[in-house]
Scaffold this motif. Sequence first.
Motif, PDB file in Angstrom:
ATOM      1  N   ALA A  93      11.483-118.379 -44.161  1.00  0.00           N
ATOM      2  CA  ALA A  93      10.537-117.809 -43.521  1.00  0.00           C
ATOM      3  C   ALA A  93       8.887-118.139 -44.141  1.00  0.00           C
ATOM      4  CB  ALA A  93      10.712-116.064 -42.955  1.00  0.00           C
ATOM      5  N   ALA A  94       8.563-117.917 -44.793  1.00  0.00           N
ATOM      6  CA  ALA A  94       7.531-117.873 -46.133  1.00  0.00           C
ATOM      7  C   ALA A  94       7.316-119.279 -46.535  1.00  0.00           C
ATOM      8  CB  ALA A  94       8.118-117.623 -47.847  1.00  0.00           C
ATOM      9  N   MET A  95       8.093-120.116 -46.260  1.00  0.00           N
ATOM     10  CA  MET A  95       7.257-121.937 -46.451  1.00  0.00           C
ATOM     11  C   MET A  95       7.017-122.368 -45.064  1.00  0.00           C
ATOM     12  SD  MET A  95       7.245-124.293 -47.450  1.00  0.00           S
ATOM     13  CE  MET A  95       7.560-124.437 -49.197  1.00  0.00           C
ATOM     14  N   LEU A  96       7.960-122.176 -43.643  1.00  0.00           N
ATOM     15  CA  LEU A  96       7.875-122.322 -42.428  1.00  0.00           C
ATOM     16  C   LEU A  96       6.193-121.140 -41.827  1.00  0.00           C
ATOM     17  CD1 LEU A  96      10.991-121.080 -40.713  1.00  0.00           C
ATOM     18  CD2 LEU A  96       9.911-123.523 -40.557  1.00  0.00           C
ATOM     19  N   ALA A  97       6.328-120.257 -42.635  1.00  0.00           N
ATOM     20  CA  ALA A  97       4.482-119.368 -42.271  1.00  0.00           C
ATOM     21  C   ALA A  97       3.721-119.888 -43.195  1.00  0.00           C
ATOM     22  CB  ALA A  97       4.474-117.808 -42.589  1.00  0.00           C
ATOM     23  N   ALA A  98       3.827-120.838 -43.892  1.00  0.00           N
ATOM     24  CA  ALA A  98       3.232-121.149 -44.755  1.00  0.00           C
ATOM     25  C   ALA A  98       2.315-122.678 -44.446  1.00  0.00           C
ATOM     26  CB  ALA A  98       3.112-121.252 -46.185  1.00  0.00           C
ATOM     27  N   HIS A  99       3.408-123.626 -43.365  1.00  0.00           N
ATOM     28  CA  HIS A  99       3.117-124.700 -42.961  1.00  0.00           C
ATOM     29  C   HIS A  99       1.860-124.710 -41.421  1.00  0.00           C
ATOM     30  CE1 HIS A  99       5.608-127.685 -45.043  1.00  0.00           C
ATOM     31  NE2 HIS A  99       6.460-126.536 -44.317  1.00  0.00           N
ATOM     32  N   ILE A 100       2.624-123.158 -40.925  1.00  0.00           N
ATOM     33  CA  ILE A 100       1.674-122.862 -39.678  1.00  0.00           C
ATOM     34  C   ILE A 100       0.056-122.337 -40.347  1.00  0.00           C
ATOM     35  CG2 ILE A 100       0.957-120.904 -38.001  1.00  0.00           C
ATOM     36  CD1 ILE A 100       4.463-120.793 -37.904  1.00  0.00           C
ATOM     37  N   LEU A 101       0.014-121.906 -41.657  1.00  0.00           N
ATOM     38  CA  LEU A 101      -1.130-121.422 -41.905  1.00  0.00           C
ATOM     39  C   LEU A 101      -1.847-122.522 -42.516  1.00  0.00           C
ATOM     40  CD1 LEU A 101      -2.386-118.797 -42.375  1.00  0.00           C
ATOM     41  CD2 LEU A 101      -1.738-119.151 -44.244  1.00  0.00           C
ATOM     42  N   GLN A 102      -1.366-123.820 -42.613  1.00  0.00           N
ATOM     43  CA  GLN A 102      -2.172-124.870 -43.061  1.00  0.00           C
ATOM     44  C   GLN A 102      -2.170-125.804 -41.709  1.00  0.00           C
ATOM     45  OE1 GLN A 102      -3.184-125.776 -46.081  1.00  0.00           O
ATOM     46  NE2 GLN A 102      -3.595-128.221 -45.281  1.00  0.00           N
ATOM     47  N   ALA A 103      -1.321-125.432 -41.177  1.00  0.00           N
ATOM     48  CA  ALA A 103      -2.129-126.318 -39.340  1.00  0.00           C
ATOM     49  C   ALA A 103      -3.013-126.029 -38.807  1.00  0.00           C
ATOM     50  CB  ALA A 103      -0.434-126.549 -38.499  1.00  0.00           C
ATOM     51  N   GLU A 104      -3.538-124.375 -39.476  1.00  0.00           N
ATOM     52  CA  GLU A 104      -4.318-124.026 -38.207  1.00  0.00           C
ATOM     53  C   GLU A 104      -5.502-123.335 -38.736  1.00  0.00           C
ATOM     54  OE1 GLU A 104      -3.919-122.114 -35.695  1.00  0.00           O
ATOM     55  OE2 GLU A 104      -1.380-121.957 -35.021  1.00  0.00           O
TER      56      GLU A 104
END
Length: 571
Positions: free
Chosen positions: A133-144
């Motif tokens: 979950a932490a890795m997925l959310a970090a990728h969203i954050l980087q894309a956003e």
Amino acid sequence: MLSRFMSGSIRNLEREYSCTVRLLDDTEYTCTIQRDAKGQYLFDLICHHLNLLEKDYFGIRYVDPDKQRHWLEFTKSIAKQMKSQPPFTMCLRVKFYPPDPASLKEEITRYLVFLQIKRDLYHGRLLCKTSDAAMLAAHILQAEIGDYDPGKHPDGYSSKFQFFPKHSERLERRISDIHKTELIGQTPETSERNFLQKAQMLETYGVDPHPCKDVSGNPAFLAFTPFGFVVLQGNRRVHFLKWNEVTKLKFEGKTFHVYANQREDKKIILTYFPPTPEACKHLWKCGVENQAFYKLEKSSQVRTVSSSNLFFKGSRFRFSGRVAKEVMEQSAKIKREPPEIHRAGLVPSRSCPSITHGPRLSSVPRTRRRAVHISIMEGLESLRDSAHSTPVRSVSHSESFMPRSRSQATDSNDGLAVISDQAYSPSDSVLPTPVAEHSMELAASRQVNGAPCSIEEEKESEAGTPTQGVGADFGADGKSAQEAGDSALSEVEQVNKFVLSVLRLLLVTIGLLFVLLLLLIILTESDLDIAFLRDIRQTPEFEQFHYEYFCPLRRWFACKLRWVGELLISK
């Protein structure tokens, strides 16, 4: 002249109606279409608006007045499918999840699938362990928001985004650490691709959960994935059947059956009970479509499927469209200049079709312990945040549909598999089936200080994972009373079904006996010279029947036929 013009205008208005389709970035596309327009016409309009070529993975979902969700059938008239009055409101969602989303040909397709999976993560459909979950959310954050910038991103900046139904401070710190240190320099396109690669390896990738109960009355979630049929209970995957193992899907009333051959000597039947007959039929149609899309080699192999049995005609349904193998072959032939995607607050990428209908929403901003309100009591609002009817993650029916590493991992986990640190419990407002009344009351009771009805209150644990909320406990007394009521109701339903089955059998038996009796009378009164017929004709009972009943009836019919013939001749 004016009145003629006005009447013509009114007739044109009656032949047209307005449709609003909510897209995956929460913007809306509104158009006016003819009353007899089919679903394919509306879908083509949306795909043209998005400049989308790999469109077979997507579909249009709508909700009826009973809050039951449906997929719009492209071969049928839109107006005939909708049970409400225009204007109609629908939403574009991923219907068939790509087996390998990161390898899709065009970035626009990957971007839309990314938006869908991000939505799944937020609503609890994509459930995973804390590390994932932490890795997925970090990728969203980087894309956003791009790379971490101390001047723009103060301490606790990740808490302003709602990635999951529940957060803990420890999880948010882990998300920030990954974003600061491991993802520096990644473009939005790269982050989205990495997000998709990570998401597709999860057990709940692409799950569109259908709430049901098993034969023991225990709650379960059924789903169809690119790789097979999945049953989730608690935090485990309790059943997984590859598509080439599933032989038949069948429903009757509120009973859904899955027939499968796991080995030559092992045939199984799984039985589940959705809450309503409409939900059961929707579940069956989703299963038929997913099996045809992922299992077949060519669309020409698609056949009409029937749920009928010996006593009932049942429903008939046929999947329309291309199958997964044909879609991938067609995608490989796409050759065009990569269009442009406009991402909110970021430099446009050159690798996707231009979406000019406005900025997309980033992960939903929030303050701690507050989130976006999602009403499960309003059909349109629940439709807005609904996802799709999509597949669940598990083993593929062929190596070509699954990355090698995932195939190996799944082969070793054909039995029970732990999918998360917590029980699988997606938001009630985004299930493809209406929630029960007690669930809605419970959700309404949780709606305090702007917290969403469908999302449990956040509780922080030292383990750094979301814990079961107040709603999950439900109260021991209330839960036991509810379970007792459900078990009593299920017993009554079973008795009713048994009585109906006996009555059906009795009616069919009487009908067959009547037909056999008529056939016997015709044979005995005929000129056939057969030994057993001669014996019957010589019995006193037959002679009495022949002279007292059959001959008078035959004379009466002959008289009526002569009368009708004379009447026709005289005219």
